[in-house]
Design a protein around this motif. Structure first.
Motif, PDB file in Angstrom:
ATOM      1  N   UNK A 248       0.825  -1.208   0.000  1.00 13.63           N
ATOM      2  CA  UNK A 248       0.000   0.000   0.000  1.00 13.63           C
ATOM      3  C   UNK A 248       0.860   1.258   0.000  1.00 13.63           C
ATOM      4  N   UNK A 249       1.936   1.241   0.768  1.00 11.92           N
ATOM      5  CA  UNK A 249       2.834   2.396   0.802  1.00 11.92           C
ATOM      6  C   UNK A 249       3.434   2.661  -0.571  1.00 11.92           C
ATOM      7  N   UNK A 250       3.804   1.594  -1.276  1.00 12.51           N
ATOM      8  CA  UNK A 250       4.355   1.758  -2.623  1.00 12.51           C
ATOM      9  C   UNK A 250       3.299   2.345  -3.576  1.00 12.51           C
ATOM     10  N   UNK A 251       2.067   1.829  -3.491  1.00  9.95           N
ATOM     11  CA  UNK A 251       1.005   2.351  -4.355  1.00  9.95           C
ATOM     12  C   UNK A 251       0.683   3.807  -4.021  1.00  9.95           C
ATOM     13  N   UNK A 252       0.746   4.142  -2.752  1.00 12.05           N
ATOM     14  CA  UNK A 252       0.440   5.513  -2.341  1.00 12.05           C
ATOM     15  C   UNK A 252       1.459   6.516  -2.852  1.00 12.05           C
TER      16      UNK A 252
END
Length: 261
Positions: A248-252
């Motif tokens: 999720x952090x990467x997508x954000x």
């Protein structure tokens, strides 16, 4: 003259609303129906539905299928969806993320969003399991039935949540009622912790994980989820959450991440 134009514009707008209602109804039913069946089930005048169905058929938005004048969603919608995905880079980013999650955990990974006042799975990658854990993509599910639902409505106030979710959606698949106050407490807990996990209330053998995907303003626009066998999910809880949070952090960080509707 202005009054006549306003009336004509109002009729066109109502016709457009009704056309989308027909398309959404068929999407939720997932079966071909006769126009008179559509009219009866959405509570619309048969004449209006027949007129709109003929217009949608003419433009390839609906197609005849199944005989006896039944209609269903047409291939033009597929091409429109494909054009949307080509423009919306975030979908491709999600595909790669889900594939990586499924490889890392061997579990089923999903990207989920709100669809009106329901929850739906937009993309999914099945895990490497001898038995299949999956959800029909695009199927609308009551928000309180899902782990993601606790995160997707967290931007709303308590009263807004109660106004937003139909009261019947608090009736669980078992027939039991989920206390709305209990649901709201879980929403606030998920909002504070930044994730939500639970033993699924849709079936008796899976454990569900959800973490938020945020839009460019920092609001929750969707979720990344894992759906696992219950025992494996509980045994690997920390590792699975760490994988989800990293994904999720990467997508954000992607510039193409969506805006919340």
């Amino acid at each position: 003259m202005d009054a006549v134009q306003d009336e004509a514009g109002g009729k066109r707008a109502r016709g457009l609303d009704r056309a989308f209602e027909i398309l959404d109804f068929l999407r939720h039913k997932r079966q071909a129906l006769k126009p008179n069946e559509i009219a009866a089930q959405i509570g619309a005048p048969r004449s209006s539905v027949y007129e709109l169905v003929n217009l949608l058929l003419h433009n390839g938005i609906l197609e005849f299928t199944g005989g006896e004048g039944r209609v269903y969603l047409g291939r033009k919608l597929y091409f429109l969806g494909a054009a949307y995905e080509n423009h919306f880079d975030f979908t491709r980013e999600c595909e790669a993320t889900l594939e990586k999650l499924a490889d890392e955990t061997r579990e089923t990974a999903q990207f989920c969003v709100l669809d009106g006042n329901k929850y739906t799975v937009v993309r999914m990658r099945e895990g490497a399991r001898p038995f299949r854990i999956s959800t029909d993509i695009g199927q609308s599910v009551p928000i309180p039935w899902t782990a993601s639902g606790r995160l997707l409505v967290a931007h709303l106030s308590d009263q807004e949540i109660l106004n937003f979710i139909p009261s019947d959606d608090f009736r669980l698949p078992s027939g039991e009622w989920l206390d709305p106050e209990t649901f709201i407490a879980e929403v606030r807990k998920a909002e504070y912790e930044g994730f939500f996990t639970f033993n699924s209330i849709v079936d008796s053998f899976t454990h569900c994980f959800a973490v938020p995907i945020r839009d460019q303003e920092g609001h929750v626009a969707g979720t990344l989820c894992l759906v696992t066998p219950r025992d494996d999910g509980l045994a690997n809880r920390d590792r699975y959450l760490a994988c989800l949070k990293k994904a999720a952090a990467d997508l954000n960080q992607t510039p193409s991440r969506p805006k919340r509707a």
